[in-house]
Design a protein around this motif. Structure first.
Motif, PDB file in Angstrom:
ATOM      1  N   ILE A   1       0.835  -1.201   0.000  1.00 16.03           N
ATOM      2  CA  ILE A   1       0.000   0.000   0.000  1.00 16.03           C
ATOM      3  C   ILE A   1       0.869   1.250   0.000  1.00 16.03           C
ATOM      4  CG2 ILE A   1      -1.699   1.320   1.317  1.00 16.03           C
ATOM      5  CD1 ILE A   1      -2.804  -1.368   2.343  1.00 16.03           C
ATOM      6  N   ILE A   2       1.899   1.241   0.841  1.00 14.43           N
ATOM      7  CA  ILE A   2       2.780   2.414   0.942  1.00 14.43           C
ATOM      8  C   ILE A   2       3.581   2.599  -0.342  1.00 14.43           C
ATOM      9  CG2 ILE A   2       4.745   3.408   2.171  1.00 14.43           C
ATOM     10  CD1 ILE A   2       3.782   1.846   4.662  1.00 14.43           C
ATOM     11  N   ARG A   3       4.189   1.536  -0.816  1.00 15.56           N
ATOM     12  CA  ARG A   3       5.099   1.635  -1.966  1.00 15.56           C
ATOM     13  C   ARG A   3       4.373   2.066  -3.231  1.00 15.56           C
ATOM     14  NH1 ARG A   3       8.494  -3.417  -4.689  1.00 15.56           N
ATOM     15  NH2 ARG A   3       9.897  -2.121  -5.984  1.00 15.56           N
ATOM     16  N   TRP A   4       3.294   1.386  -3.566  1.00 18.19           N
ATOM     17  CA  TRP A   4       2.650   1.655  -4.849  1.00 18.19           C
ATOM     18  C   TRP A   4       1.838   2.945  -4.828  1.00 18.19           C
ATOM     19  CZ3 TRP A   4       5.772  -0.928  -7.310  1.00 18.19           C
ATOM     20  CH2 TRP A   4       6.098  -2.249  -7.006  1.00 18.19           C
ATOM     21  N   THR A   5       1.300   3.317  -3.674  1.00 23.76           N
ATOM     22  CA  THR A   5       0.611   4.604  -3.583  1.00 23.76           C
ATOM     23  C   THR A   5       1.584   5.745  -3.809  1.00 23.76           C
ATOM     24  OG1 THR A   5      -1.034   3.710  -2.028  1.00 23.76           O
ATOM     25  CG2 THR A   5      -0.785   6.111  -2.119  1.00 23.76           C
ATOM     26  N   ALA A   6       2.752   5.661  -3.177  1.00 23.05           N
ATOM     27  CA  ALA A   6       3.754   6.716  -3.342  1.00 23.05           C
ATOM     28  C   ALA A   6       4.246   6.781  -4.783  1.00 23.05           C
ATOM     29  CB  ALA A   6       4.921   6.476  -2.386  1.00 23.05           C
ATOM     30  N   MET A   7       4.510   5.632  -5.394  1.00 25.20           N
ATOM     31  CA  MET A   7       5.032   5.636  -6.762  1.00 25.20           C
ATOM     32  C   MET A   7       3.989   6.133  -7.765  1.00 25.20           C
ATOM     33  SD  MET A   7       7.558   2.377  -7.325  1.00 25.20           S
ATOM     34  CE  MET A   7       9.211   2.389  -6.609  1.00 25.20           C
TER      35      MET A   7
END
Length: 385
Positions: free
Chosen positions: A310-316
């Motif tokens: 959730i954190i990684r792909w939302t930020a990217m």
């Protein structure tokens, strides 16, 4: 990254680590067969490291493929593994020499890359790449099985050999990124053709080993060996849950480098290094933190990976500046490695040692391949020139 990692590899790595604490039972002499298997594995992953992040760039720059066409190639290639994987595994089990799949798929890859020099247009290129995709994913289990088997005979130990292979993946990704900057996108093709030719040579020098398996059962019986495992509801739910998390990587695998280089103006060399960071933290986690992570429940590892996704792909998704991409790539240790390790441990807990290998084949065919293929189907807008 996705690459292809197998729980038998992780298990062997753990066994190697355990054997290090008992030197009296550890082989101390250098094994020529182990060295050959290590070389074979390093060559394969040097090609794999170039193929996964850089193939979309080659299709875009040299063939003029659109985002939709690239996603079609990657999606159909991924779905083909569902059928091709079990078929080729059943075929290989019926051969008299374990080198048979090494020869077959190395020749297939070499012929495919050579043919790409002469063809243009979507359908001819698509057909060739589809066959080559079968070749790469058919070669992977044969290479990894040889590495596990032959490193038991002496040094290098499996952990070291597998670490070198993963390092070769990083070398392939970073080197091709740098070569593209200096020589253009055809450097991707040249690297992959050279690796394929070298794989034929590596297969030739591998030791001749007889196949030991369930040959008498026949092709169909070998092919259908693991179907009954899907009746286990926990196993089916694991495939579904882990498949969703693995699917979150599919779009990134197919278009991450293109988005970095086209939409975020990041150089091909830096993009290759960013990709390598993700692989590096994955290797560190599996090789050095695998035993430490065993204090946590397998389900906990999968949950940690889900939160990290959730954190990684939302930020990217917000196209962050390059400075933030580095720590986001470090999260690959959680989004992929933790999920993978937790899933593989659950497979072993559910099925026991006797059925784990077959269950892994089913897991990889039904969780990793189709989930990532379907997410790759949603292409980005045509990158800005």
């Amino acid at each position: 990254m996705s690459r292809p990692t197998d729980d038998r590899l992780v298990a062997a790595c753990h066994q190697t680590a355990m054997s290090d604490s008992a030197p009296e039972s550890s082989p101390q002499s250098l094994s020529s067969n182990g060295v050959r298997a290590t070389l074979l594995s390093c060559l394969f992953f040097a090609g794999f490291g170039a193929l996964i992040p850089h193939l979309p760039t080659w299709l875009d720059a040299t063939q003029g493929f659109t985002g939709v066409q690239i996603s079609t190639v990657l999606t159909i290639g991924g779905l083909s593994r569902i059928v091709a994987g079990p078929l080729t595994a059943a075929w290989a089990a019926g051969q008299s020499d374990k080198r048979a799949p090494l020869f077959l798929f190395s020749f297939l890859l070499t012929a495919g890359f050579a043919a790409l020099w002469f063809v243009q247009g979507f359908w001819p290129v698509f057909a060739i790449i589809l066959l080559m995709d079968v070749g790469f994913w058919g070669l992977l289990p044969a290479v990894e099985a040889a590495l596990i088997r032959l490193t038991k005979q002496g040094l290098p130990p499996y952990g070291v050999a597998r670490g070198l292979a993963s390092a070769a993946f990083i070398v392939g990704s970073s080197s091709v990124g740098a070569l593209v900057g200096g020589f253009g996108p055809w450097a991707i093709w040249a690297w992959l053709l050279g690796v394929s030719i070298a794989l034929i040579g590596a297969a030739i020098v591998m030791p001749k080993e007889p196949v030991e398996g369930n040959e008498e059962a026949g092709f169909v019986s070998r092919l259908m060996e693991g179907v009954g495992l899907l009746k286990n509801r926990r196993f089916a739910m694991l495939i579904f849950a882990a498949g969703i998390l693995q699917a979150t990587h599919g779009y990134f695998y197919g278009f991450g480098v293109l988005i970095w280089t086209k939409d975020q103006a990041i150089s091909q060399a830096v993009a290759g290094n960013l990709w390598s960071v993700g692989v590096a933290v994955e290797v560190i986690f599996l090789m050095f933190l695998g035993n430490w992570s065993s204090r946590f429940a397998s389900e906990t590892l999968i949950l940690v990976g889900a939160i990290a996704c959730i954190i990684r792909w939302t930020a990217m998704a917000f196209l962050p500046p390059e400075l933030l991409l580095w720590p986001l790539q470090v999260l690959h240790a959680s989004t992929f490695a933790a999920v993978f390790l937790g899933a593989m441990r659950l497979v072993n807990q559910m099925m026991g040692d006797e059925k784990t290998a077959t269950a892994q084949m089913i897991y990889m065919a039904l969780a990793s391949a189709p989930a990532q293929a379907f997410t790759t189907w949603a292409p980005p807008k045509t990158p800005r020139q």
